[in-house]
Design an enzyme around this catalytic site. Structure first.
Site, short mmCIF file in Angstrom:
data_model
loop_
_atom_site.label_atom_id
_atom_site.label_comp_id
_atom_site.label_asym_id
_atom_site.label_seq_id
_atom_site.Cartn_x
_atom_site.Cartn_y
_atom_site.Cartn_z
N ASP A 39 0.81 -1.23 0.00
CA ASP A 39 0.00 0.00 0.00
C ASP A 39 0.85 1.28 0.00
OD1 ASP A 39 1.07 -0.08 2.50
OD2 ASP A 39 -0.85 -0.19 3.59
N GLY A 40 2.16 1.13 -0.06
CA GLY A 40 3.03 2.32 -0.14
C GLY A 40 3.62 2.74 1.20
N GLU A 41 3.15 2.12 2.28
CA GLU A 41 3.72 2.48 3.59
C GLU A 41 5.16 2.01 3.69
OE1 GLU A 41 1.22 0.99 6.72
OE2 GLU A 41 -0.48 2.23 6.11
N ARG A 97 13.42 25.78 -1.43
CA ARG A 97 13.12 26.83 -2.41
C ARG A 97 11.72 27.42 -2.27
NH1 ARG A 97 14.96 23.99 -7.78
NH2 ARG A 97 14.33 22.18 -6.58
N HIS A 130 19.62 25.77 -0.02
CA HIS A 130 19.23 26.93 -0.84
C HIS A 130 18.69 28.06 0.05
CE1 HIS A 130 18.44 28.80 -4.67
NE2 HIS A 130 17.38 29.31 -4.09
N ASP A 173 22.86 33.07 -12.39
CA ASP A 173 21.97 34.08 -11.80
C ASP A 173 22.62 34.64 -10.55
OD1 ASP A 173 21.67 32.13 -9.84
OD2 ASP A 173 19.74 31.43 -10.60
N LYS A 196 18.87 36.08 -14.28
CA LYS A 196 17.85 35.10 -14.68
C LYS A 196 16.47 35.63 -14.33
CE LYS A 196 17.18 31.23 -12.15
NZ LYS A 196 17.62 29.94 -11.61
N ASP A 223 26.52 26.22 -10.48
CA ASP A 223 25.28 26.56 -9.77
C ASP A 223 25.09 25.59 -8.61
OD1 ASP A 223 23.03 28.01 -9.20
OD2 ASP A 223 21.90 27.41 -10.97
#
Ligand code: R5P
Length: 295
Positions: A39-41, A97, A130, A173, A196, A223
């Site tokens: 089930d993804g657990e 971010r 970041h 940037d 940027k 970067d």
């Protein structure tokens, strides 16, 4: 006989780096066993004896959400089975971010990610998070949070592989100033920082605001993150118009979402090199020494 006081546990995303950190910091290495139920657990087990100080090594990529849950489960479990202090080395700290409510009702994800880690860790160590509108980790972390940087290792790599007389460093940037300019200055390379404008998570425009003598030179774009890859791709495109000899891309965190690595090579980058904060074939700059010193 050396008495080991530290246990380094490698979680799903950072096992290789964890082994290297353990070796270099005189700690015992344990691999956490992780599985997913149908089930993804998540199922997690820390096998073996743990020492007083436990260091969990886990990058929050790929799959930042399950990586975060694995980290929280492992931290709580380590405490319950006897660790006195649990620190985490999170080489790539996801969610940094989204650091402001850009539009009404938005979640400030950086704050919520920090809230979760504040409640299960005693200390956090990360690499070049970041930091933009959030200026310092102290603004979101109550636990001691240490920011390490890859700049000295990137500078060494550039110095070893390029000649300053025919190579230039570029930051795409203004935010990349802290990496590109610092690195270039520390090894005496010429550097230009571009501008940027971002129009969405997949669309950016790069403006070359400082022209250097590009023709016939090796240009190294530096970067912190390559995510969709569009910042680097647009920078490569702008630079190609100026006929350099070759263009190289270096990043700290190789996220490479949506085949960014392949797209970047196709756009004209001769080589893409990354630090091993996230495991990828492009990992050529090893940060385990920088990290191990903090343990
Ligand atoms: C943001 O300003 C960062 O410094 C990177 O330039 C950015 O995250 C790269 O993202 P992408 O690869 O999606 O353009």
């Amino acid at each position: 006989m050396v008495i080991l006081l530290k246990t380094v546990i490698g979680l799903g995303n950072s096992e290789k780096l964890a082994k290297d950190i353990a070796r270099k910091s005189n700690a015992e290495f344990i691999k956490a066993s992780l599985q997913k139920f149908p089930d993804g657990e998540i199922y997690l087990r820390i096998k073996g004896k743990i020492r007083k100080h436990v260091y969990l090594i886990q990058s929050l990529n790929p799959e930042p959400n399950s990586a975060l849950i694995e980290l929280i489960f492992a931290a709580k479990t380590a405490k319950e089975i006897g660790a006195r202090r649990v620190s985490a080395v999170v080489p790539y700290l996801a969610y940094m971010r989204q650091d402001r409510r850009f539009r009404k009702g938005e979640c400030i994800s950086a704050k919520q990610m920090a809230f979760l880690l504040n409640n299960c860790l005693d200390r956090l160590i990360t690499v070049d998070p970041h930091l933009h509108r959030i200026k310092s980790l102290k603004q979101i972390f109550k636990i001691p949070a240490k920011k390490l940087s890859a700049t000295s290792e990137i500078a060494k790599y550039i110095k070893k592989n390029f000649n300053k007389n025919n190579s230039l460093v570029v930051g795409p940037d203004i935010e990349s100033y802290q990496w590109a300019k610092r690195i270039a200055d520390s090894i005496g390379f010429n550097c230009a920082i571009f501008l940027k404008k971002r129009f969405g998570s997949r669309k950016v425009k790069i403006k070359v605001v400082k022209e250097l003598d590009w023709k016939g030179k090796n240009v190294i774009i530096v970067d912190d993150i390559i995510s969709s890859g569009n910042t680097m791709i647009e920078t490569v495109r702008e630079l190609k118009k100026r006929k350099p000899r070759a263009i190289y891309c270096i990043c700290v965190h190789p996220i490479f979402a949506e085949r960014a690595y392949e797209r970047l090579l196709k756009a004209g980058a001769k080589r893409v090199v990354s630090c091993n904060t996230i495991e990828h074939n492009s990992n050529k700059i090893n940060l385990s020494r920088v990290i191990a010193k903090e343990l």
